[in-house]
Design a protein around this motif. Structure first.
Motif, PDB file in Angstrom:
ATOM      1  N   ASN A 295       0.886  -1.366   0.187  1.00 59.86           N
ATOM      2  CA  ASN A 295      -0.086   0.036  -0.125  1.00 59.86           C
ATOM      3  C   ASN A 295       0.990   1.295  -0.004  1.00 59.86           C
ATOM      4  N   ILE A 296       2.174   1.052  -0.188  1.00 63.53           N
ATOM      5  CA  ILE A 296       3.046   2.316  -0.556  1.00 63.53           C
ATOM      6  C   ILE A 296       3.037   2.512  -1.969  1.00 63.53           C
ATOM      7  N   LEU A 297       2.448   3.825  -2.399  1.00 67.88           N
ATOM      8  CA  LEU A 297       2.371   4.014  -3.507  1.00 67.88           C
ATOM      9  C   LEU A 297       3.665   5.000  -4.174  1.00 67.88           C
ATOM     10  N   ASP A 298       4.397   5.629  -3.278  1.00 73.66           N
ATOM     11  CA  ASP A 298       5.531   6.461  -3.862  1.00 73.66           C
ATOM     12  C   ASP A 298       6.793   5.714  -3.009  1.00 73.66           C
ATOM     13  N   GLY A 299       6.754   4.453  -2.977  1.00 81.02           N
ATOM     14  CA  GLY A 299       8.089   3.905  -2.745  1.00 81.02           C
ATOM     15  C   GLY A 299       8.359   2.565  -3.286  1.00 81.02           C
ATOM     16  N   MET A 300       9.217   1.745  -3.185  1.00 88.57           N
ATOM     17  CA  MET A 300       9.485   0.352  -3.412  1.00 88.57           C
ATOM     18  C   MET A 300       9.955  -0.569  -2.376  1.00 88.57           C
ATOM     19  N   HIS A 301       9.554  -1.774  -2.464  1.00 93.80           N
ATOM     20  CA  HIS A 301       9.857  -2.555  -1.415  1.00 93.80           C
ATOM     21  C   HIS A 301      11.041  -3.567  -1.681  1.00 93.80           C
ATOM     22  N   GLU A 302      11.712  -4.213  -0.859  1.00 93.62           N
ATOM     23  CA  GLU A 302      12.813  -4.881  -1.203  1.00 93.62           C
ATOM     24  C   GLU A 302      12.346  -6.190  -1.954  1.00 93.62           C
ATOM     25  N   GLY A 311      15.433 -14.432 -10.025  1.00 93.63           N
ATOM     26  CA  GLY A 311      15.016 -14.959 -11.399  1.00 93.63           C
ATOM     27  C   GLY A 311      13.470 -15.306 -11.387  1.00 93.63           C
ATOM     28  N   ALA A 312      12.602 -14.822 -10.578  1.00 94.97           N
ATOM     29  CA  ALA A 312      11.307 -15.064 -10.698  1.00 94.97           C
ATOM     30  C   ALA A 312      10.676 -14.135 -11.194  1.00 94.97           C
ATOM     31  N   VAL A 313       9.177 -14.276 -11.748  1.00100.90           N
ATOM     32  CA  VAL A 313       8.452 -12.992 -12.398  1.00100.90           C
ATOM     33  C   VAL A 313       7.715 -12.688 -11.161  1.00100.90           C
ATOM     34  N   CYS A 314       8.042 -11.422 -10.882  1.00100.13           N
ATOM     35  CA  CYS A 314       7.470 -10.649  -9.772  1.00100.13           C
ATOM     36  C   CYS A 314       6.071 -10.153 -10.314  1.00100.13           C
ATOM     37  N   VAL A 315       5.032 -10.474  -9.542  1.00 96.11           N
ATOM     38  CA  VAL A 315       3.537  -9.826  -9.653  1.00 96.11           C
ATOM     39  C   VAL A 315       3.244  -9.264  -8.473  1.00 96.11           C
ATOM     40  N   THR A 316       2.994  -7.788  -8.792  1.00 97.16           N
ATOM     41  CA  THR A 316       2.569  -7.081  -7.808  1.00 97.16           C
ATOM     42  C   THR A 316       1.418  -5.991  -8.303  1.00 97.16           C
ATOM     43  N   ASN A 317       0.720  -5.363  -7.328  1.00100.50           N
ATOM     44  CA  ASN A 317      -0.319  -4.575  -7.438  1.00100.50           C
ATOM     45  C   ASN A 317       0.341  -3.213  -8.204  1.00100.50           C
ATOM     46  N   GLU A 318      -0.401  -2.736  -9.423  1.00 98.99           N
ATOM     47  CA  GLU A 318       0.211  -1.595 -10.056  1.00 98.99           C
ATOM     48  C   GLU A 318       0.014  -0.311  -9.303  1.00 98.99           C
ATOM     49  N   TYR A 319       0.912   0.661  -9.518  1.00 99.69           N
ATOM     50  CA  TYR A 319       1.006   2.005  -8.969  1.00 99.69           C
ATOM     51  C   TYR A 319       1.974   2.718  -9.807  1.00 99.69           C
ATOM     52  N   THR A 320       1.880   4.190  -9.818  1.00105.73           N
ATOM     53  CA  THR A 320       2.612   4.935 -10.736  1.00105.73           C
ATOM     54  C   THR A 320       4.058   4.902 -10.613  1.00105.73           C
ATOM     55  N   LEU A 326      10.385   0.544 -13.767  1.00 99.02           N
ATOM     56  CA  LEU A 326      10.575  -0.713 -14.492  1.00 99.02           C
ATOM     57  C   LEU A 326       9.655  -0.757 -15.419  1.00 99.02           C
ATOM     58  N   VAL A 327       9.584  -1.531 -16.665  1.00 98.88           N
ATOM     59  CA  VAL A 327       8.710  -1.716 -17.659  1.00 98.88           C
ATOM     60  C   VAL A 327       7.726  -2.820 -17.238  1.00 98.88           C
ATOM     61  N   PRO A 328       6.242  -2.580 -16.853  1.00 97.81           N
ATOM     62  CA  PRO A 328       5.363  -3.396 -16.740  1.00 97.81           C
ATOM     63  C   PRO A 328       4.925  -4.416 -17.894  1.00 97.81           C
ATOM     64  N   GLU A 329       4.848  -5.744 -17.724  1.00 93.41           N
ATOM     65  CA  GLU A 329       4.558  -6.983 -18.695  1.00 93.41           C
ATOM     66  C   GLU A 329       5.769  -7.144 -19.319  1.00 93.41           C
ATOM     67  N   LYS A 330       6.920  -6.429 -19.368  1.00 93.00           N
ATOM     68  CA  LYS A 330       8.366  -6.717 -19.765  1.00 93.00           C
ATOM     69  C   LYS A 330       9.063  -7.168 -18.837  1.00 93.00           C
ATOM     70  N   GLU A 331       9.144  -6.464 -17.675  1.00 91.10           N
ATOM     71  CA  GLU A 331      10.155  -6.687 -16.556  1.00 91.10           C
ATOM     72  C   GLU A 331       9.312  -7.084 -15.183  1.00 91.10           C
ATOM     73  N   ILE A 332       8.268  -6.930 -15.237  1.00 90.59           N
ATOM     74  CA  ILE A 332       7.252  -7.104 -14.045  1.00 90.59           C
ATOM     75  C   ILE A 332       5.896  -6.987 -14.561  1.00 90.59           C
ATOM     76  N   VAL A 333       5.129  -7.969 -13.667  1.00 91.24           N
ATOM     77  CA  VAL A 333       3.784  -7.899 -14.028  1.00 91.24           C
ATOM     78  C   VAL A 333       2.793  -7.362 -13.102  1.00 91.24           C
ATOM     79  N   THR A 334       1.956  -6.548 -13.242  1.00 93.59           N
ATOM     80  CA  THR A 334       1.098  -5.667 -12.104  1.00 93.59           C
ATOM     81  C   THR A 334      -0.465  -6.274 -12.516  1.00 93.59           C
ATOM     82  N   PHE A 335      -0.980  -5.967 -11.467  1.00 92.77           N
ATOM     83  CA  PHE A 335      -2.545  -6.023 -11.373  1.00 92.77           C
ATOM     84  C   PHE A 335      -3.375  -5.073 -10.746  1.00 92.77           C
ATOM     85  N   PRO A 336      -4.566  -4.882 -11.062  1.00 91.83           N
ATOM     86  CA  PRO A 336      -5.464  -3.674 -10.414  1.00 91.83           C
ATOM     87  C   PRO A 336      -6.055  -4.198  -9.255  1.00 91.83           C
TER      88      PRO A 336
END
Length: 394
Positions: A295-302, A311-320, A326-336
Motif C-alpha cells: 500500500n506504499i504508492l510512492d516507494g519500492m519494497h525490497e 530469477g522469478a516473475v514478480c507480480v505486484t499491484n500496479e502503482y505509478t 520498471l517496464v510493466p509486462e516486460k520486466e514485471i507483471v502488475t494487477f489492479p
C-alpha cells in the motif's frame, strides 16, 4: 584509504542486517574501507566511542534507521561533528526519537518514500539534506534456471487475521477513534488502491478539521492501525482470490496456520513461523512467480527487486512509481487492486505461456542486477556524498 563508519543494527529475520552488509560492499567497491560495528556485539559502545574520538579519519558515519542520532543532544554531542547518513527504511513515525533528537548538523536523512522525504524536508530545516532512496534487492548465491524451479506460486510474508487490526482500531481513543472508523471503508474493497494517509486528509477536509503538518505527523502515529488494517485486508483479499480460483499458493511467514478463509485446501504452508531472509531468498530462487502486495504508492519494497534478482516473475499491484523504474509486462507483471478478479487470469496466463514468463523473469533480473541491488544503493550513497547530485536509477 578513505573510511566509512557503519553500525549494523538488528531487525526481524535479519533483513536490515543483511542489507547493511550488502550496502557496505557498495562502499568498498567505491574504494572505501568500512569499519563496521555490530550493535549487539560485546564492547560495541566502547568501540563506537573510540571511533568518535578519531572522527576526522572518516568520510561519514552510516546507519540504517539513524542509530544513536537521538544521543547527539544528550551525551554524544561529538556525533554531530561528524558527517553522517541515516537511512530510514520504513515509516518515520517509528523513529521520531532519533529524528527529533538529532541536532541535524552535518546530518543527511534518506527516506524510502517520496512523501516522507517531502514531509521531513518541510518540517526539519536542521538537516543538511533530506532525500528519497528506494529499497534495493538482495542478490542470491547461485542460480536456478526458470524451467527447473519447483515452486509455482510463492508469497513470502506474515498473515494476520483482519480481526487483529480491527481490534487495534477499536482501541483508538476519542475523536481519533471516530476518524479511524470513518476512514476504514475508504481504504478497502474497491478503494483498496487508495492511500490511507490521503484518505485521512480527505476526511478531515470534509469535516472542516484544521491541523498543522506537525500535528498531522503526530496524528499518523495514533492512526497507524489503519495502515496495518489496509495491508492485512489487501493480503487476505489477494491470497483468497488466488486460492478460490484453484491456484495453489506456497507461503512462508508467521500466522498462516491461523488462516481460515476460503480456498484453504490450496494453501501450502512451507513455514508458519518467521524465516530468516537468507532462507526466503532461497525459496524465491525456487519460485517461478513471486506475489507482492504493497500500500506504499510512492516507494519500492525490497521484495520486488529480490524476487527479480532470484530469477522469478514478480507480480505486484500496479502503482505509478513502478512504471518510472520498471517496464510493466516486460520486466514485471502488475494487477489492479480494484479488479482483483483479473489476477488469477494473469497468473494462469503466465503458467500456460512458460517461455513468455521466462523472458519476463530474465528481463527483470537484468534490470534489477544493473540498477537495484543493495550494493548498488551503497554506491549511490557514496556518489551522493561526494558530489551531492540527485539519485539516478538508470
Amino acid at each position: 584509504m578513505k573510511r566509512i563508519l557503519v553500525i549494523r543494527g538488528i531487525s526481524a529475520y535479519d533483513v536490515l542486517g543483511r542489507a547493511a552488509d550488502e550496502i557496505c560492499e557498495g562502499f568498498r567497491k567505491c574504494g572505501y574501507q568500512v569499519d563496521m560495528i555490530g550493535a549487539t556485539d560485546p564492547g560495541a559502545d566502547d568501540r563506537f566511542i573510540e571511533c568518535l574520538e578519531h572522527r576526522d579519519q572518516y568520510a561519514f558515519y552510516f546507519s540504517i534507521q539513524a542509530i544513536l542520532w537521538n544521543l547527539e543532544s544528550e551525551n554524544l554531542p561529538e556525533l554531530a561533528e561528524m558527517k553522517r547518513v541515516g537511512w530510514i527504511v520504513d515509516d518515520p513515525v517509528y523513529h521520531q526519537k532519533r529524528i527529533w533528537g538529532s541536532l541535524g548538523t552535518n546530518a543527511r536523512l534518506l527516506m524510502v518514500r517520496d512523501s516522507h522525504a517531502a514531509q521531513l524536508r518541510e518540517e526539519f530545516s536542521k538537516f543538511e539534506r533530506v532525500e528519497t532512496l528506494y529499497h534495493g534487492g538482495f542478490l542470491p548465491e547461485g542460480w536456478v534456471p526458470y524451467h527447473k524451479k519447483d515452486i509455482t506460486l510463492f508469497f513470502p510474508g506474515t498473515y494476520k487475521p483482519l480481526r487483529d487490526s480491527e481490534s487495534r482500531i477499536d482501541a483508538i481513543p476519542g475523536v481519533f477513534g471516530t476518524i479511524a472508523k470513518q476512514v476504514m471503508p475508504r481504504i478497502v474493497g474497491e478503494h483498496l488502491a487508495s492511500s490511507w494517509t490521503e484518505e485521512v486528509r480527505n476526511y478531515l477536509r470534509e469535516i472542516g478539521f484544521e491541523y498543522s503538518e506537525d500535528e498531522f505527523f503526530a496524528m499518523q502515529k495514533v492512526l497507524e492501525p489503519l495502515d496495518q488494517y489496509q495491508r492485512d485486508y489487501m493480503r487476505q483479499s489477494i491470497i483468497e482470490t488466488l486460492l478460490t480460483n484453484g491456484l495453489k499458493v506456497a507461503v512462508v511467514g508467521a500466522g498462516w496456520d491461523a488462516y481460515d478463509g476460503a480456498g484453504r485446501e490450496n494453501l501450502e504452508i512451507l513455514s508458519s513461523e518467521g524465516v530468516d531472509i537468507t532462507e526466503v531468498i532461497k525459496l524465491m530462487q525456487r519460485s517461478r512467480i513471486v506475489i507482492n502486495n504493497t500500500n506504499i504508492l510512492d516507494g519500492m519494497h525490497e521484495r520486488i527487486f529480490t524476487a527479480m534478482l532470484a530469477g522469478a516473475v514478480c507480480v505486484t499491484n500496479e502503482y505509478t512509481l513502478l512504471s518510472k523504474l520498471l517496464v510493466p509486462e516486460k520486466e514485471i507483471v502488475t494487477f489492479p487492486l480494484n479488479r482483483l478478479e483479473e489476477l488469477p487470469l494473469q497468473i494462469k496466463d503466465l503458467l500456460e505461456h512458460e517461455e513468455r514468463a521466462a523472458e519476463i523473469a530474465e528481463a527483470g533480473y537484468q534490470k534489477a542486477l544493473a540498477h537495484h541491488t543493495w550494493q548498488h544503493r551503497g554506491e549511490q550513497i557514496v556518489k551522493w556524498m561526494e558530489d551531492g547530485g540527485d539519485f539516478q536509477y538508470e
